[in-house]
Design a protein around this motif. Structure first.
Motif, PDB file in Angstrom:
ATOM      1  N   VAL A  87       0.841  -1.209   0.000  1.00  0.00           N
ATOM      2  CA  VAL A  87       0.000   0.000   0.000  1.00  0.00           C
ATOM      3  C   VAL A  87       0.871   1.251   0.000  1.00  0.00           C
ATOM      4  CG1 VAL A  87      -1.673   1.322   1.349  1.00  0.00           C
ATOM      5  CG2 VAL A  87      -1.949  -1.148   1.100  1.00  0.00           C
ATOM      6  N   LEU A  88       1.908   1.256   0.842  1.00  0.00           N
ATOM      7  CA  LEU A  88       2.762   2.443   0.953  1.00  0.00           C
ATOM      8  C   LEU A  88       3.628   2.638  -0.288  1.00  0.00           C
ATOM      9  CD1 LEU A  88       3.884   2.049   4.682  1.00  0.00           C
ATOM     10  CD2 LEU A  88       2.337   3.782   3.774  1.00  0.00           C
ATOM     11  N   ALA A  89       4.320   1.583  -0.730  1.00  0.00           N
ATOM     12  CA  ALA A  89       5.284   1.721  -1.824  1.00  0.00           C
ATOM     13  C   ALA A  89       4.618   1.935  -3.172  1.00  0.00           C
ATOM     14  CB  ALA A  89       6.189   0.497  -1.878  1.00  0.00           C
ATOM     15  N   VAL A  90       3.581   1.153  -3.460  1.00  0.00           N
ATOM     16  CA  VAL A  90       2.942   1.199  -4.783  1.00  0.00           C
ATOM     17  C   VAL A  90       1.672   2.034  -4.763  1.00  0.00           C
ATOM     18  CG1 VAL A  90       1.847  -0.189  -6.587  1.00  0.00           C
ATOM     19  CG2 VAL A  90       3.907  -1.030  -5.457  1.00  0.00           C
ATOM     20  N   ASP A 117       4.309   5.314  -5.279  1.00  0.00           N
ATOM     21  CA  ASP A 117       4.454   5.288  -6.735  1.00  0.00           C
ATOM     22  C   ASP A 117       3.373   6.116  -7.415  1.00  0.00           C
ATOM     23  OD1 ASP A 117       5.482   4.418  -9.263  1.00  0.00           O
ATOM     24  OD2 ASP A 117       3.838   2.989  -9.367  1.00  0.00           O
ATOM     25  N   THR A 118       2.153   6.046  -6.893  1.00  0.00           N
ATOM     26  CA  THR A 118       1.040   6.787  -7.489  1.00  0.00           C
ATOM     27  C   THR A 118       1.239   8.289  -7.362  1.00  0.00           C
ATOM     28  OG1 THR A 118      -0.454   4.971  -6.919  1.00  0.00           O
ATOM     29  CG2 THR A 118      -1.462   7.085  -7.460  1.00  0.00           C
ATOM     30  N   ILE A 119       1.560   8.743  -6.153  1.00  0.00           N
ATOM     31  CA  ILE A 119       1.748  10.178  -5.930  1.00  0.00           C
ATOM     32  C   ILE A 119       2.948  10.697  -6.714  1.00  0.00           C
ATOM     33  CG2 ILE A 119       2.273  11.930  -4.189  1.00  0.00           C
ATOM     34  CD1 ILE A 119      -0.590  10.884  -4.074  1.00  0.00           C
ATOM     35  N   ALA A 120       4.040   9.919  -6.733  1.00  0.00           N
ATOM     36  CA  ALA A 120       5.227  10.330  -7.488  1.00  0.00           C
ATOM     37  C   ALA A 120       4.902  10.496  -8.963  1.00  0.00           C
ATOM     38  CB  ALA A 120       6.343   9.302  -7.303  1.00  0.00           C
ATOM     39  N   THR A 140      11.123  12.952 -11.572  1.00  0.00           N
ATOM     40  CA  THR A 140      11.418  14.295 -11.076  1.00  0.00           C
ATOM     41  C   THR A 140      11.652  14.303  -9.569  1.00  0.00           C
ATOM     42  OG1 THR A 140       9.094  14.866 -10.693  1.00  0.00           O
ATOM     43  CG2 THR A 140       9.985  15.295 -12.901  1.00  0.00           C
ATOM     44  N   PHE A 141      12.418  15.288  -9.147  1.00  0.00           N
ATOM     45  CA  PHE A 141      12.693  15.495  -7.728  1.00  0.00           C
ATOM     46  C   PHE A 141      11.392  15.764  -6.968  1.00  0.00           C
ATOM     47  CE2 PHE A 141      13.519  18.540  -4.287  1.00  0.00           C
ATOM     48  CZ  PHE A 141      14.434  17.821  -3.523  1.00  0.00           C
ATOM     49  N   GLU A 142      10.517  16.581  -7.559  1.00  0.00           N
ATOM     50  CA  GLU A 142       9.238  16.917  -6.905  1.00  0.00           C
ATOM     51  C   GLU A 142       8.387  15.677  -6.688  1.00  0.00           C
ATOM     52  OE1 GLU A 142      10.464  20.570  -9.300  1.00  0.00           O
ATOM     53  OE2 GLU A 142      10.469  18.395  -9.549  1.00  0.00           O
ATOM     54  N   GLY A 143       8.359  14.789  -7.714  1.00  0.00           N
ATOM     55  CA  GLY A 143       7.584  13.564  -7.577  1.00  0.00           C
ATOM     56  C   GLY A 143       8.082  12.687  -6.453  1.00  0.00           C
ATOM     57  N   THR A 144       9.408  12.542  -6.336  1.00  0.00           N
ATOM     58  CA  THR A 144       9.982  11.709  -5.276  1.00  0.00           C
ATOM     59  C   THR A 144       9.712  12.298  -3.893  1.00  0.00           C
ATOM     60  OG1 THR A 144      11.729  10.986  -6.785  1.00  0.00           O
ATOM     61  CG2 THR A 144      12.108  10.654  -4.438  1.00  0.00           C
ATOM     62  N   MET A 145       9.868  13.615  -3.747  1.00  0.00           N
ATOM     63  CA  MET A 145       9.652  14.251  -2.445  1.00  0.00           C
ATOM     64  C   MET A 145       8.186  14.144  -2.006  1.00  0.00           C
ATOM     65  SD  MET A 145      12.520  15.224  -1.216  1.00  0.00           S
ATOM     66  CE  MET A 145      13.162  13.726  -1.965  1.00  0.00           C
ATOM     67  N   PHE A 204       6.607  12.314   1.394  1.00  0.00           N
ATOM     68  CA  PHE A 204       5.680  12.988   2.311  1.00  0.00           C
ATOM     69  C   PHE A 204       4.349  12.251   2.370  1.00  0.00           C
ATOM     70  CE2 PHE A 204       8.130  17.076   1.224  1.00  0.00           C
ATOM     71  CZ  PHE A 204       8.963  16.915   2.321  1.00  0.00           C
ATOM     72  N   ALA A 205       3.854  11.796   1.207  1.00  0.00           N
ATOM     73  CA  ALA A 205       2.570  11.097   1.174  1.00  0.00           C
ATOM     74  C   ALA A 205       2.629   9.796   1.965  1.00  0.00           C
ATOM     75  CB  ALA A 205       2.172  10.821  -0.280  1.00  0.00           C
ATOM     76  N   GLN A 206       3.747   9.089   1.882  1.00  0.00           N
ATOM     77  CA  GLN A 206       3.864   7.833   2.625  1.00  0.00           C
ATOM     78  C   GLN A 206       3.956   8.077   4.137  1.00  0.00           C
ATOM     79  OE1 GLN A 206       6.446   4.660   0.536  1.00  0.00           O
ATOM     80  NE2 GLN A 206       6.886   6.520  -0.624  1.00  0.00           N
ATOM     81  N   ILE A 207       4.629   9.149   4.535  1.00  0.00           N
ATOM     82  CA  ILE A 207       4.685   9.485   5.964  1.00  0.00           C
ATOM     83  C   ILE A 207       3.288   9.827   6.481  1.00  0.00           C
ATOM     84  CG2 ILE A 207       5.602  11.108   7.655  1.00  0.00           C
ATOM     85  CD1 ILE A 207       7.615   9.060   6.530  1.00  0.00           C
TER      86      ILE A 207
END
Length: 523
Positions: free
Chosen positions: A429-432, A436-439, A457-462, A466-469
């Motif tokens: 749930v967290l990783a995918v 992955d969805t938010i990124a 992109t850097f923005e997607g990874t950041m 944050f979304a997973q936290i």
């Protein structure tokens, strides 16, 4: 030479390996580090073979070999499982973890030897590294495994060799070498476990849902192999072939798979399944809710195809449209994880069997739905579906389900691990589902700063981190069984590393990311 994204991907994997072994350092750690170093060098050879077309089989061309990240998954899973079960005092599963780790190392080493063997001229330095890593692994296995465990490891290796020869020949361009290692290695292990448990059936021993998973996976794989061989001699697109397909599916299902499951669980499989699914009112509510979500997913498919018909035949679903299914899957799995994990376990197995069976119907053009499925699913193809099979939706299901299936329930007091381990079932749930969805959504719509050498992109990874936290915080609020015991720094490091891996890997992220996040949480 390896390009920069592959170097960064390898560096991230090395950091994960060192993080894990900083916590669980023992004799197997030397083996894992040696395996990682030699896999890194062998990646040079595999990538060169893929570029020159010199590999033994046809692999997916839009990605690198992925040997290093794939080689470390099964050994690390076995090592962290061993440590968790050792802490819980469960000797049987501690030994099982050792077998898993040893098997993963030997299978990965075998794949490395193949690459070194077919490379011309013979790479002397890489051969020496592979020989040293192999010597360390075999020496450790000799002093760690019993005779029966050595035989079990060799059985898995033998099954892997035969499955690789058959499936990689029949399914060209469906896998990279790394993906083949993960998928075929996992199937080989399931085959071995089913054979072992079928030969040693003891009434009352074993959880029926574990047997259900083993029989379902082996059943659908054998079904596919049977029809692949059969349709070499027949045209699968005719009505006669289609009728024969449905008839033989029923015969194999009722005449082989059902009796096999009956022998393992010592009761009628259909009655057991119906009783299990409708055992409590909560399960009925969950099944009704999941049925609604499944209908919604089908509605998205039909709507997008209708949109394609009205606009253009070349219309393809956008990245954001494909991520709708990620949101639907998150909405499916989270209530199951909170309210009834056993039901989610069984439902995911059923869903996997249905997905694979529908893919058989599409691939073989079985009437009356084969051609329709080809038309409907072609809208959602991407560069990873370069072979004859469409596997991305199956990988999504596997990525969400594997942390649930691989969760060491017997080694978890009161059904939950302590610390970050409590989040293991949520790894998919967290990783995918979230990361992955938010990124992908934020990276494709708002991202401007690209990671060097990639489209990510850097923005997607950041935003993914944050979304997973935030998702972890919500899990703490709604799932009372999760107790992190102040392991917040480890969770942040785990999420960040896996999000970075998502940015740089060219492998199937739906499959790879949840497994690495699970490894980090279990460590």
């Amino acid at each position: 030479m390896l390009n920069k994204p592959v170097l960064v991907e390898s560096l991230i994997v090395f950091i994960i390996v060192l993080f894990v072994h900083a916590v669980v350092w023992d004799r197997y750690s030397w083996c894992a580090v040696a395996l990682a170093i030699q896999a890194f060098y062998v990646q040079f050879k595999w990538d060169r073979l893929l570029q020159l077309g010199g590999a033994v089989f046809q692999f997916r061309t839009a990605a690198n070999s992925g040997l290093l990240p794939a080689s470390m998954v099964i050994p690390l899973l076995g090592i962290v499982m061993k440590e968790r079960c050792k802490s819980a005092g469960i000797v049987y599963f501690e030994r099982f973890g050792i077998v898993v780790a040893s098997t993963g190392m030997l299978v990965a080493l075998f794949l490395s030897v193949i690459a070194v063997g077919v490379t011309k001229p013979v790479p002397t330095n890489t051969c020496v590294l592979t020989g040293v890593a192999g010597s360390i692994i075999i020496y450790t296995m000799k002093h760690s495994l019993t005779v029966s465990e050595v035989i079990e490891v060799l059985e898995v290796l033998l099954i892997f060799v035969y499955l690789s020869m058959i499936l990689l020949y029949l399914l060209p361009r469906c896998f990279t070498p790394g993906e083949a290692l993960l998928v075929l290695g996992g199937i080989s292990f399931v085959f071995n476990q089913l054979i072992k448990r079928s030969l040693n059936v003891i009434e009352g021993r074993g959880d029926p849902i574990d047997f259900f998973l083993l029989v379902a996976v082996v059943g659908v794989v054998l079904l596919g192999l049977f029809f692949t061989v059969l349709f070499i001699f027949m045209d699968s697109g005719t009505w006669i072939s289609s009728m024969f397909f449905h008839m033989m599916t029923a015969v194999l299902g009722l005449g082989v798979i059902m009796p096999w499951l009956y022998r393992l669980i010592q009761r009628n499989p259909l009655f057991w399944l119906l009783q299990f699914l409708f055992q409590t009112q909560t399960r009925v509510y969950l099944l009704v809710y999941w049925t609604f979500l499944a209908a919604s997913a089908c509605g998205v498919v039909f709507y997008q195809n209708a949109k394609r018909s009205s606009e253009s035949k070349k219309h393809q679903a956008s990245t954001i449209t494909r991520k709708y299914f990620h949101f639907i899957v998150v909405a499916t799995y989270v209530p199951g994880l909170i309210y009834d994990r056993q039901l989610l376990y069984v439902a995911a197995v059923l869903c996997l069997a249905v997905f694979i069976f529908l893919e058989y119907i599409r691939y073989f053009r079985i009437k009356p739905f084969g051609q329709t499925l080809r038309h409907l699913l072609s809208l959602f193809l991407d560069e990873r579906d370069s072979g004859p099979l469409i596997l991305t939706h199956i990988y999504l299901l596997l990525g969400m389900s594997l942390p649930v299936w691989l969760f060491p329930r017997s080694c978890a007091p009161k059904g939950a691990l302590s610390g970050a381990g409590a989040l293991v079932p949520y790894s998919g749930v967290l990783a995918v589902g979230v990361g992955d969805t938010i990124a992908s959504v934020f990276g494709s719509t708002m991202g401007e700063i690209k990671w060097p050498g990639t489209k990510k992109t850097f923005e997607g990874t950041m935003t993914a981190v944050f979304a997973q936290i935030i998702a972890v915080a919500l899990i703490l609020i709604f799932d009372s069984s999760v107790n992190l015991n102040s392991s917040y720094a480890w969770i942040l490091a785990s999420v960040s590393l896996v999000s970075l891996l998502e940015a740089y890997t060219t492998q199937i992220d739906n499959l790879l990311l949840p497994l690495y996040l699970q490894i980090m949480f279990m460590a």
